[in-house]
Scaffold this motif. Sequence first.
Motif, PDB file in Angstrom:
ATOM      1  N   VAL A  62     -18.317  14.260  -7.558  1.00  0.00           N
ATOM      2  CA  VAL A  62     -19.300  14.483  -8.610  1.00  0.00           C
ATOM      3  C   VAL A  62     -18.574  14.657  -9.946  1.00  0.00           C
ATOM      4  O   VAL A  62     -17.663  15.481 -10.055  1.00  0.00           O
ATOM      5  CB  VAL A  62     -20.168  15.721  -8.303  1.00  0.00           C
ATOM      6  N   SER A  63     -18.978  13.885 -10.951  1.00  0.00           N
ATOM      7  CA  SER A  63     -18.356  13.972 -12.273  1.00  0.00           C
ATOM      8  C   SER A  63     -18.386  15.385 -12.815  1.00  0.00           C
ATOM      9  O   SER A  63     -19.318  16.147 -12.560  1.00  0.00           O
ATOM     10  CB  SER A  63     -19.086  13.053 -13.258  1.00  0.00           C
ATOM     11  N   ARG A  64     -17.334  15.728 -13.543  1.00  0.00           N
ATOM     12  CA  ARG A  64     -17.167  17.027 -14.193  1.00  0.00           C
ATOM     13  C   ARG A  64     -17.016  18.184 -13.192  1.00  0.00           C
ATOM     14  O   ARG A  64     -17.308  19.321 -13.503  1.00  0.00           O
ATOM     15  CB  ARG A  64     -18.277  17.288 -15.196  1.00  0.00           C
ATOM     16  N   GLN A  65     -16.561  17.861 -11.983  1.00  0.00           N
ATOM     17  CA  GLN A  65     -16.246  18.898 -11.003  1.00  0.00           C
ATOM     18  C   GLN A  65     -14.801  18.758 -10.555  1.00  0.00           C
ATOM     19  O   GLN A  65     -14.226  17.672 -10.619  1.00  0.00           O
ATOM     20  CB  GLN A  65     -17.173  18.809  -9.792  1.00  0.00           C
ATOM     21  N   ASN A  66     -14.226  19.841 -10.102  1.00  0.00           N
ATOM     22  CA  ASN A  66     -12.854  19.879  -9.593  1.00  0.00           C
ATOM     23  C   ASN A  66     -11.818  19.453 -10.629  1.00  0.00           C
ATOM     24  O   ASN A  66     -10.772  18.908 -10.290  1.00  0.00           O
ATOM     25  CB  ASN A  66     -12.718  19.020  -8.337  1.00  0.00           C
ATOM     26  N   GLY A  67     -12.121  19.675 -11.908  1.00  0.00           N
ATOM     27  CA  GLY A  67     -11.155  19.400 -12.961  1.00  0.00           C
ATOM     28  C   GLY A  67     -11.088  17.961 -13.424  1.00  0.00           C
ATOM     29  O   GLY A  67     -10.163  17.594 -14.152  1.00  0.00           O
ATOM     30  N   TYR A  68     -12.052  17.129 -13.036  1.00  0.00           N
ATOM     31  CA  TYR A  68     -12.044  15.721 -13.445  1.00  0.00           C
ATOM     32  C   TYR A  68     -13.318  15.378 -14.207  1.00  0.00           C
ATOM     33  O   TYR A  68     -14.408  15.814 -13.850  1.00  0.00           O
ATOM     34  CB  TYR A  68     -11.906  14.796 -12.236  1.00  0.00           C
ATOM     35  N   HIS A  69     -13.154  14.561 -15.225  1.00  0.00           N
ATOM     36  CA  HIS A  69     -14.289  14.105 -16.026  1.00  0.00           C
ATOM     37  C   HIS A  69     -15.129  13.095 -15.248  1.00  0.00           C
ATOM     38  O   HIS A  69     -16.354  13.172 -15.218  1.00  0.00           O
ATOM     39  CB  HIS A  69     -13.776  13.467 -17.325  1.00  0.00           C
ATOM     40  N   THR A  70     -14.455  12.136 -14.609  1.00  0.00           N
ATOM     41  CA  THR A  70     -15.147  11.022 -13.977  1.00  0.00           C
ATOM     42  C   THR A  70     -14.429  10.597 -12.704  1.00  0.00           C
ATOM     43  O   THR A  70     -13.205  10.641 -12.637  1.00  0.00           O
ATOM     44  CB  THR A  70     -15.182   9.808 -14.935  1.00  0.00           C
ATOM     45  N   TYR A  71     -15.196  10.164 -11.708  1.00  0.00           N
ATOM     46  CA  TYR A  71     -14.650   9.540 -10.502  1.00  0.00           C
ATOM     47  C   TYR A  71     -15.105   8.092 -10.493  1.00  0.00           C
ATOM     48  O   TYR A  71     -16.278   7.801 -10.754  1.00  0.00           O
ATOM     49  CB  TYR A  71     -15.160  10.240  -9.242  1.00  0.00           C
ATOM     50  N   ARG A  72     -14.179   7.174 -10.194  1.00  0.00           N
ATOM     51  CA  ARG A  72     -14.531   5.756 -10.174  1.00  0.00           C
ATOM     52  C   ARG A  72     -13.929   5.082  -8.948  1.00  0.00           C
ATOM     53  O   ARG A  72     -13.005   5.585  -8.339  1.00  0.00           O
ATOM     54  CB  ARG A  72     -13.996   5.069 -11.435  1.00  0.00           C
ATOM     55  N   ILE A  73     -14.472   3.917  -8.650  1.00  0.00           N
ATOM     56  CA  ILE A  73     -13.978   3.028  -7.598  1.00  0.00           C
ATOM     57  C   ILE A  73     -13.871   3.762  -6.251  1.00  0.00           C
ATOM     58  O   ILE A  73     -12.802   3.874  -5.660  1.00  0.00           O
ATOM     59  CB  ILE A  73     -12.626   2.378  -7.990  1.00  0.00           C
ATOM     60  N   PRO A  74     -14.985   4.293  -5.758  1.00  0.00           N
ATOM     61  CA  PRO A  74     -14.939   4.997  -4.472  1.00  0.00           C
ATOM     62  C   PRO A  74     -14.754   4.019  -3.303  1.00  0.00           C
ATOM     63  O   PRO A  74     -15.116   2.846  -3.390  1.00  0.00           O
ATOM     64  CB  PRO A  74     -16.306   5.671  -4.402  1.00  0.00           C
ATOM     65  N   ALA A  75     -14.188   4.519  -2.232  1.00  0.00           N
ATOM     66  CA  ALA A  75     -14.020   3.741  -1.001  1.00  0.00           C
ATOM     67  C   ALA A  75     -14.211   4.687   0.180  1.00  0.00           C
ATOM     68  O   ALA A  75     -13.926   5.880   0.081  1.00  0.00           O
ATOM     69  CB  ALA A  75     -12.635   3.109  -0.955  1.00  0.00           C
ATOM     70  N   LEU A  76     -14.680   4.147   1.282  1.00  0.00           N
ATOM     71  CA  LEU A  76     -14.916   4.951   2.484  1.00  0.00           C
ATOM     72  C   LEU A  76     -14.302   4.223   3.667  1.00  0.00           C
ATOM     73  O   LEU A  76     -14.488   3.017   3.837  1.00  0.00           O
ATOM     74  CB  LEU A  76     -16.421   5.143   2.704  1.00  0.00           C
ATOM     75  N   GLU A  77     -13.558   4.964   4.480  1.00  0.00           N
ATOM     76  CA  GLU A  77     -12.881   4.373   5.636  1.00  0.00           C
ATOM     77  C   GLU A  77     -13.061   5.292   6.836  1.00  0.00           C
ATOM     78  O   GLU A  77     -13.103   6.512   6.692  1.00  0.00           O
ATOM     79  CB  GLU A  77     -11.397   4.189   5.320  1.00  0.00           C
ATOM     80  N   THR A  78     -13.137   4.701   8.016  1.00  0.00           N
ATOM     81  CA  THR A  78     -13.203   5.476   9.250  1.00  0.00           C
ATOM     82  C   THR A  78     -11.806   5.541   9.853  1.00  0.00           C
ATOM     83  O   THR A  78     -11.171   4.514  10.079  1.00  0.00           O
ATOM     84  CB  THR A  78     -14.176   4.831  10.262  1.00  0.00           C
ATOM     85  N   ALA A  79     -11.329   6.744  10.110  1.00  0.00           N
ATOM     86  CA  ALA A  79     -10.003   6.946  10.694  1.00  0.00           C
ATOM     87  C   ALA A  79     -10.062   6.688  12.203  1.00  0.00           C
ATOM     88  O   ALA A  79     -11.137   6.685  12.798  1.00  0.00           O
ATOM     89  CB  ALA A  79      -9.532   8.374  10.416  1.00  0.00           C
TER      90      ALA A  79
END
Length: 94
Positions: A35-52
Motif C-alpha cells: 500500500v502506497s505511503r506505508q512502511n516508509g515508501y511513497h509508491t510500490y510499482r511492478i508487483p509480481a506474485l509467485e508460488t513457492a
Amino acid sequence: MAELRESLIRAFVAAMSVAVWAGAEPLLTHTDVFVSRQNGYHTYRIPALETAPDGSLIAFAEARKYNAADPGFGKQEIDLVYKRSTNNGAACCP
C-alpha cells in the motif's frame, strides 16, 4: 470464437451472481499487499506474485522511497521488497 468467449463470460458472470445471491463465499478475495505511503515508501510499482515449492505465495514489488518518478528524475531511491503468505494470501508477513 468471439461468440464463444462472450458466451463463456456471460455464463461465468451468471454463475458468480447466483453464488453471491445464494450467500456462498466468493471464489476470489482481494488483499492489499503493498500500500502506497506505508512502511516508509511513497509508491510500490511492478508487483509480481509467485508460488513457492512449499505452496506459500511470495509477492514482490519495486518500492520507491520518495516519489513515483522513474529513475533519473530527481531524488530517487528504489528497493526490491517482498512479502510471503503461508495461508493462501489471506495475510502476508513482512
